[in-house]
Every structure is written in C-alpha cells, then in structure tokens.
Design a protein around this motif. Structure first.
Motif, PDB file in Angstrom:
ATOM      1  N   LEU A 117      -6.874  -1.386 -15.126  1.00 17.43           N
ATOM      2  CA  LEU A 117      -5.929  -0.367 -14.681  1.00 17.43           C
ATOM      3  C   LEU A 117      -5.495  -0.609 -13.240  1.00 17.43           C
ATOM      4  O   LEU A 117      -4.313  -0.502 -12.908  1.00 17.43           O
ATOM      5  CB  LEU A 117      -6.548   1.028 -14.796  1.00 17.43           C
ATOM      6  N   LEU A 118      -6.461  -0.927 -12.378  1.00 17.80           N
ATOM      7  CA  LEU A 118      -6.127  -1.129 -10.970  1.00 17.80           C
ATOM      8  C   LEU A 118      -5.486  -2.486 -10.712  1.00 17.80           C
ATOM      9  O   LEU A 118      -4.802  -2.668  -9.710  1.00 17.80           O
ATOM     10  CB  LEU A 118      -7.373  -0.957 -10.097  1.00 17.80           C
ATOM     11  N   LEU A 119      -5.710  -3.438 -11.599  1.00 14.24           N
ATOM     12  CA  LEU A 119      -4.980  -4.702 -11.480  1.00 14.24           C
ATOM     13  C   LEU A 119      -3.509  -4.488 -11.834  1.00 14.24           C
ATOM     14  O   LEU A 119      -2.614  -5.047 -11.198  1.00 14.24           O
ATOM     15  CB  LEU A 119      -5.594  -5.765 -12.401  1.00 14.24           C
ATOM     16  N   GLU A 120      -3.259  -3.654 -12.843  1.00 14.31           N
ATOM     17  CA  GLU A 120      -1.882  -3.374 -13.267  1.00 14.31           C
ATOM     18  C   GLU A 120      -1.175  -2.423 -12.306  1.00 14.31           C
ATOM     19  O   GLU A 120       0.024  -2.568 -12.054  1.00 14.31           O
ATOM     20  CB  GLU A 120      -1.889  -2.764 -14.673  1.00 14.31           C
ATOM     21  N   THR A 121      -1.928  -1.457 -11.771  1.00 11.85           N
ATOM     22  CA  THR A 121      -1.345  -0.430 -10.902  1.00 11.85           C
ATOM     23  C   THR A 121      -2.238  -0.270  -9.669  1.00 11.85           C
ATOM     24  O   THR A 121      -3.058   0.652  -9.599  1.00 11.85           O
ATOM     25  CB  THR A 121      -1.234   0.920 -11.639  1.00 11.85           C
ATOM     26  N   PRO A 122      -2.120  -1.160  -8.695  1.00  8.21           N
ATOM     27  CA  PRO A 122      -2.974  -1.072  -7.507  1.00  8.21           C
ATOM     28  C   PRO A 122      -2.693   0.208  -6.719  1.00  8.21           C
ATOM     29  O   PRO A 122      -1.648   0.855  -6.892  1.00  8.21           O
ATOM     30  CB  PRO A 122      -2.580  -2.314  -6.688  1.00  8.21           C
ATOM     31  N   TYR A 123      -3.631   0.553  -5.843  1.00  5.51           N
ATOM     32  CA  TYR A 123      -3.401   1.680  -4.948  1.00  5.51           C
ATOM     33  C   TYR A 123      -2.148   1.418  -4.114  1.00  5.51           C
ATOM     34  O   TYR A 123      -1.961   0.318  -3.586  1.00  5.51           O
ATOM     35  CB  TYR A 123      -4.591   1.889  -4.022  1.00  5.51           C
ATOM     36  N   ASP A 124      -1.301   2.418  -3.996  1.00  7.93           N
ATOM     37  CA  ASP A 124      -0.081   2.331  -3.207  1.00  7.93           C
ATOM     38  C   ASP A 124      -0.445   2.530  -1.737  1.00  7.93           C
ATOM     39  O   ASP A 124      -0.719   3.654  -1.301  1.00  7.93           O
ATOM     40  CB  ASP A 124       0.901   3.407  -3.681  1.00  7.93           C
ATOM     41  N   ILE A 125      -0.442   1.449  -0.971  1.00  2.00           N
ATOM     42  CA  ILE A 125      -0.941   1.535   0.406  1.00  2.00           C
ATOM     43  C   ILE A 125       0.040   2.209   1.358  1.00  2.00           C
ATOM     44  O   ILE A 125      -0.284   2.404   2.527  1.00  2.00           O
ATOM     45  CB  ILE A 125      -1.350   0.143   0.946  1.00  2.00           C
ATOM     46  N   SER A 126       1.210   2.604   0.856  1.00  2.71           N
ATOM     47  CA  SER A 126       2.090   3.423   1.696  1.00  2.71           C
ATOM     48  C   SER A 126       1.515   4.824   1.865  1.00  2.71           C
ATOM     49  O   SER A 126       1.905   5.552   2.773  1.00  2.71           O
ATOM     50  CB  SER A 126       3.501   3.494   1.109  1.00  2.71           C
TER      51      SER A 126
END
Length: 263
Positions: free
Chosen positions: A159-168
């Motif tokens: 899941l996090l590979l597909e949708t990483p944390y949005d660092i903005s």
C-alpha cells in the motif's frame, strides 16, 4: 530463520536516548520473522556511532537489523525511505521512545487474515509520567481526526509503495494516508487491545494551528469537507481552545491532560 513477515521501522534525528529504549523493547519481542530498521536523519548527537555498535545484540537475537544515517526532507520522507528499504510484507513505524505494549504482542497479532491490509489497535498514551488507555475510534472518524495512533497500526507494504506518504503534509501525512485508504475501500481490521505505548509530544502538539490547517486542506482534497452546524461548532471549539492556551499557557493544558490519565 522464519520468513520475514514484518519490518519495524524507527525514523529519528538526534534522539539517541529514547532510541535506546525503543531498541531494548524491540529486542525483548518473542516473535520470529521480523526485521528492525532505523532511518536516521544525519544525527550529530552520537546516534550513528551508537547504531554502528548495535548489530551484535540483534545478531544474538537473530533479528535482522539495518540502519542508514543521511539527510532527509522530514519525518514522512524518512518513513517513505524506510518503506522502500524494508523487506517485510507488513510495516510498523515506531518513533524513538515508542514501545510495543508487551513482549508478546507481535506473536499475538501475526499471522493476519489474508484479506486484511491495515491492522490497528488501541494505544497506551503517556503524558508527564501519567498514562491512560486511548481506545481506537470508529473508522469513520478518520474524516475528522486520527482514529488511532500510527504507532499502533500495521500496514501492508504494498500500500505504501503504491501510495507513499505525501511529504507536502509536514504534520498530517499519516492521517492523509489512512483517510485515503479508508475512502478507497481498503480492508482494515481492529485488534481490541493496546499495541503501542506512545508519549504525547511532537511537532503537531507544538504547532496546533498548522496541524489544523493541514487537516482542513486534506479534507478538501479528499472531498470530505462539508460545511454544517457541527463543523462550525468544531471550528469555534478549536479556536476557543487555542485562545485559552495562549492566555493561560501550557500549564493549563498539562493539567487537563494529566487529569484524563491515570497515575
């Protein structure tokens, strides 16, 4: 050695003393099949040198251990880095100073049912020496607030590979991620007991207005912001609390929080 099921990841910077407590807690686990990664943001307090010496302890416990120490663009950039480096099917992020609730908790939780993508539970929160149980909230509360602590949540790595944390999002990227997964229909499962012990402090606690603004931005971005009497009341309550804190200072906040926790 058992198959690698889980990667426990700590991201930190200049947090050598609390990191030691977290590592001792990890070493006490009776679960086989996990690795421990530390993503250090180029600390200058002796953390890299300390990490260099830690390999032996983990080797004795047959727990794979790796670390990197280099500059990053903030906590969520470091968490994304940990995701890419991890080898486990599941991920758990523990900050320096965070602890697992018992030496048996990982053995109790794994293996997880095949269709589950995010497993979460309750949290024991500590504030100025007092502690209390913070039960996870119903998942639909994610539209308004974090329904559980990220330290008490296991995430399928894919899941996090597909949708990483949005660092903005400097403060709310974890909340943004979990809300997005909830709205996308990912499969959550609740474990009804404490998973992590977490000390209340941190950037969001020190910057409530920025955190609040990020939450509103997130709600608008994900389509869950709707103006209503309840919304207006929550906004008024937030700014009232902010004003009270500004007038009376942190001491009042400390007293209120401590009154909610058991000695």
């Amino acid at each position: 050695m058992a198959a690698l099921i889980l990667s426990v990841i700590t991201v930190c910077r200049n947090a050598k003393t609390p990191l030691e407590a977290t590592m001792e807690n990890i070493l006490s686990q009776d679960f086989a099949g996990f690795e421990y990664l530390v993503i250090d943001g180029a600390s200058d307090d002796g953390t890299p040198e300390f990490l260099e010496k830690c390999g032996r302890k983990f080797n004795e416990k047959e727990i794979p251990f790796r670390f990197v120490s280099e500059p990053d663009r903030g906590i969520y950039d470091a968490m994304n880095k940990g995701t890419r480096l991890a080898a486990g099917e599941w991920l758990l992020f523990l900050n320096a100073g965070d602890l697992l609730s018992s030496a048996h908790i990982l053995s109790m939780l794994f293996p997880v049912e095949a269709d589950v993508q995010i497993l979460y539970g309750d949290t024991i929160c500590v504030y100025q020496g007092r502690r209390g149980l913070y039960p996870a909230l119903p998942l639909d509360r994610l539209k308004e607030e974090m329904a559980f602590c990220h330290q008490s949540a296991f995430i399928k790595r894919e899941l996090l590979l597909e949708t990483p944390y949005d660092i903005s999002y400097r403060i709310c990227a974890d909340h943004h991620f979990f809300l997005r997964m909830y709205l996308d229909g990912k499969v959550f499962a609740y474990h009804p007991e404490p998973i992590a012990i977490y000390e209340i402090s941190g950037y969001s606690d020190e910057h409530p207005l920025r955190s609040h603004r990020e939450q509103r931005r997130m709600q608008r971005e994900l389509g869950v912001f709707h103006l209503s009497p309840a919304r207006i009341l929550r906004e008024c309550t937030f700014y009232l609390k902010l004003g009270i804190k500004k007038i009376f200072g942190q001491r009042l906040i400390d007293r209120v929080r401590k009154s909610r926790l058991h000695a």
